[in-house]
Design a protein around this motif. Structure first.
Motif, PDB file in Angstrom:
ATOM      1  N   ASP A   1       4.550  11.811  -0.195  1.00 39.55           N
ATOM      2  CA  ASP A   1       3.278  12.170   0.440  1.00 39.55           C
ATOM      3  C   ASP A   1       3.479  12.549   1.902  1.00 39.55           C
ATOM      4  OD1 ASP A   1       1.462  11.572  -1.820  1.00 39.55           O
ATOM      5  OD2 ASP A   1       2.187   9.536  -1.533  1.00 39.55           O
TER       6      ASP A   1
ATOM      7  N   ASN B   1       2.454   6.857  -1.082  1.00 42.57           N
ATOM      8  CA  ASN B   1       1.379   5.893  -1.242  1.00 42.57           C
ATOM      9  C   ASN B   1       1.543   5.207  -2.593  1.00 42.57           C
ATOM     10  OD1 ASN B   1       0.081   6.577   1.235  1.00 42.57           O
ATOM     11  ND2 ASN B   1      -0.857   8.354   0.239  1.00 42.57           N
TER      12      ASN B   1
ATOM     13  N   ASP C   1       0.817  -1.214   0.000  1.00 37.65           N
ATOM     14  CA  ASP C   1       0.000   0.000   0.000  1.00 37.65           C
ATOM     15  C   ASP C   1       0.851   1.264   0.000  1.00 37.65           C
ATOM     16  OD1 ASP C   1      -2.380  -1.467   0.101  1.00 37.65           O
ATOM     17  OD2 ASP C   1      -2.235  -1.673   2.260  1.00 37.65           O
ATOM     18  N   MET C   2       2.073   1.162   0.520  1.00 38.37           N
ATOM     19  CA  MET C   2       2.926   2.339   0.587  1.00 38.37           C
ATOM     20  C   MET C   2       4.393   1.953   0.473  1.00 38.37           C
ATOM     21  SD  MET C   2       2.741   3.363   4.652  1.00 38.37           S
ATOM     22  CE  MET C   2       0.951   3.227   4.727  1.00 38.37           C
TER      23      MET C   2
END
Length: 549
Positions: A355, A329, A311-312
């Protein structure tokens, strides 16, 4: 399947099915301990179906390949031993670990079984004819299977590769004296490429294997992903995709720290120059994130470390004014492009700001250590610094005598989701917290460098590794464990002074992998089975260590 033991109904306060559901929330060791309390509970925990379920949970928790364990053929004691594997191996190392005055006094971990692999990995005749001769190996999580990439020279300008799967023997018992060939695949279309790394990822009842090939001339690389279907009758390789990446006209990256790809589900992440390439090999799509970490756009420092959860993407950087943890991300599917016939160019990619950015204090003379395989949060890493002055370092090259011992001091950092109850830095979804501090002394005649231990890169053990080099002697590798202590005021990371929890440290000497020229010693480790596999080999030469059998 052997007969299941069902406890006497009068002695059992719960049906067997409820016990089975209850044990889902317990550790295998706790279940064994419960069985020692009375005859009725001993009968409960001797039920084979319970241990099949517990072993399934252990495989999910530790990302182990379930085909490593032929549960229908295993006895209850074998199932119990397999489910206890991660705990047994960790306990073994902890029992060999002790607080020492000097790191060289640490006790060495001695294997119970050593299996030389020289000439034991011969592919059936006709499938590998004329090919010798460099080998790159990786244990599949679970310890039973081994992936081997073999490079053979077919002509002056072409190389052929064989990627094969071998059976080392069921975990929980003594490994086979000679590995058993399972299946392989072969390809020859590449020119002047060498095998750089392998990564194996459990995927249900099959395996996914990524092979990274880097051009020996330094221009570009090729990634291939295979799925291996494991069958009692015939196992086979299926290629899921190939991607070619070009890193410009000036050649490739010579300083590569995290060159191993990371495989998470249908996504594969690889670092090339200043860019991270996300490749969905199932849909044949990709996207590129170019990271501006304050470094030269063609190289990155060995101290840069990456974590990809799926996811990241987290990148720990110690470059000049970009010191901190950069978080991206994972790009959405709409940003992925379809692969074409031409290689992907990454050198001209526009930099993508992170991010989230989490700064931490750092001195340019310190080094970083990320311990164990970490696939999610919380994410731990250590910052280490040495007291050895530069003058002493220069003198060491001239004389084997050093008057002063070398002391390493370190601080552990933890990256996790932000919480108002913790004293963490960060105003976004993630935050970084300073953990315990520690120190360790090395022998007066040696110097040491802290580094990310690739031998434990596929291990779930939360341990750090340091290396020491003694003049005219072999390099030693030491695993260290931290035990939290009292808070003390000290300088952490080289800047500022604050109260940091201190930690006692104990160490264990790890086995030596015989280095090959230009490669260095390296182990692939499976803590669930207690097996160490030497990664590199020339003409089939390598060794397997088993520490539990």
């Amino acid at each position: 399947m052997e007969t299941e033991h069902r406890p006497h109904e009068d002695a059992n306060i719960l049906p067997l099915e409820l016990w089975s559901e209850t044990f889902v929330y317990a550790e295998p060791g706790d279940v064994l301990s419960l069985g020692k309390t009375c005859h009725a509970l001993h009968a409960v925990v001797s039920n084979k179906s319970i241990w099949i379920k517990l072993l399934h949970i252990v495989c999910q928790k530790h990302d182990l390949s379930e085909p490593s364990y032929p549960v229908l053929e295993m006895s209850v004691p074998q199932l119990q031993r397999a489910a206890m594997g991660p705990h047994l191996f960790k306990r073994l190392i902890l029992n060999r670990s002790k607080a020492v005055r000097q790191i060289e006094e640490a006790q060495e971990l001695i294997p119970k079984t050593i299996v030389p692999l020289d000439n034991a990995l011969t592919v059936p005749e006709g499938q590998n004819r004329g090919m010798r001769e460099e080998h790159y190996r990786q244990l599949v999580p679970g310890g039973r299977f081994m992936i081997q990439a073999t490079k053979g020279l077919w002509s002056s300008d072409r190389s052929s590769f064989v990627v094969g799967l071998w059976d080392l023997g069921m975990p929980g018992v003594k490994p086979l004296a000679s590995p058993v060939f399972v299946a392989n695949t072969q390809f020859q279309e590449l020119t002047k490429f060498t095998v750089s790394s392998l990564v194996a990822d459990p995927a249900g009842q099959s395996l996914r294997v990524a092979v990274l090939l880097i051009n020996s001339g330094g221009a570009g690389r090729v990634l291939k992903v295979f799925q291996i279907t494991l069958s009692t009758f015939q196992s086979q390789f299926t290629e899921l995709g190939t991607i070619q990446i070009s890193d410009g006209e000036n050649g490739g990256v010579n300083v590569v720290a995290d060159k191993d790809p990371i495989l998470r589900g249908d996504l594969l992440l690889v670092r090339v120059c200043q860019a991270f390439v996300f490749w969905n090999f199932v849909s044949a799509r990709y996207t590129v994130v170019s990271a501006d970490l304050g470094q030269d756009n063609r190289y990155y420092y060995p101290s840069e470390k990456s974590l990809f959860t799926g996811d990241m993407l987290l990148v720990v950087s110690t470059a000049e004014d970009r010191v901190g943890v950069h978080v991206w991300n994972t790009p959405g599917r709409e940003s992925f492009k379809r692969l074409g016939k031409s290689p992907i160019e990454v050198t001209e990619a526009t930099c993508t700001p992170s991010d989230t950015f989490l700064p931490f204090p750092y001195n340019s003379h310190t080094q970083m250590q990320i311990h164990g395989e970490q696939t999610g949060l919380p994410f731990h890493f250590d910052i280490l610094s040495s007291s050895r002055p530069k003058a002493t370092a220069r003198a060491l090259r001239i004389t084997p005598n050093m008057k002063n011992a070398v002391t390493t001091t370190g601080t552990r950092y933890i990256v996790d989701y932000n919480s108002s109850t913790d004293s963490q830095q960060g105003d976004g979804p993630l935050a970084i917290k300073r953990g315990v501090s520690f120190s360790i002394v090395s022998y007066a005649r040696c110097y040491h460098n802290s580094f990310f231990a690739p031998s434990l890169s596929n291990s779930s053990l939360a341990l750090g590794v340091m290396s020491t080099s003694i003049p005219d002697a072999q390099t030693g590798h030491y695993a260290y464990f931290l035990t939290p202590g009292q808070d003390v005021a000290r300088t952490a990371g080289g800047e500022g002074s604050s109260t940091v929890p201190s930690s006692a440290i104990s160490v264990t000497r790890l086995p030596e992998a015989q280095p090959n020229p230009g490669e260095g010693g390296k182990w692939s480790v499976c803590p669930s089975s207690g097996r160490f596999l030497e990664v590199f080999g020339r003409n089939d030469a390598a060794v397997l260590h088993d520490y539990l059998w």
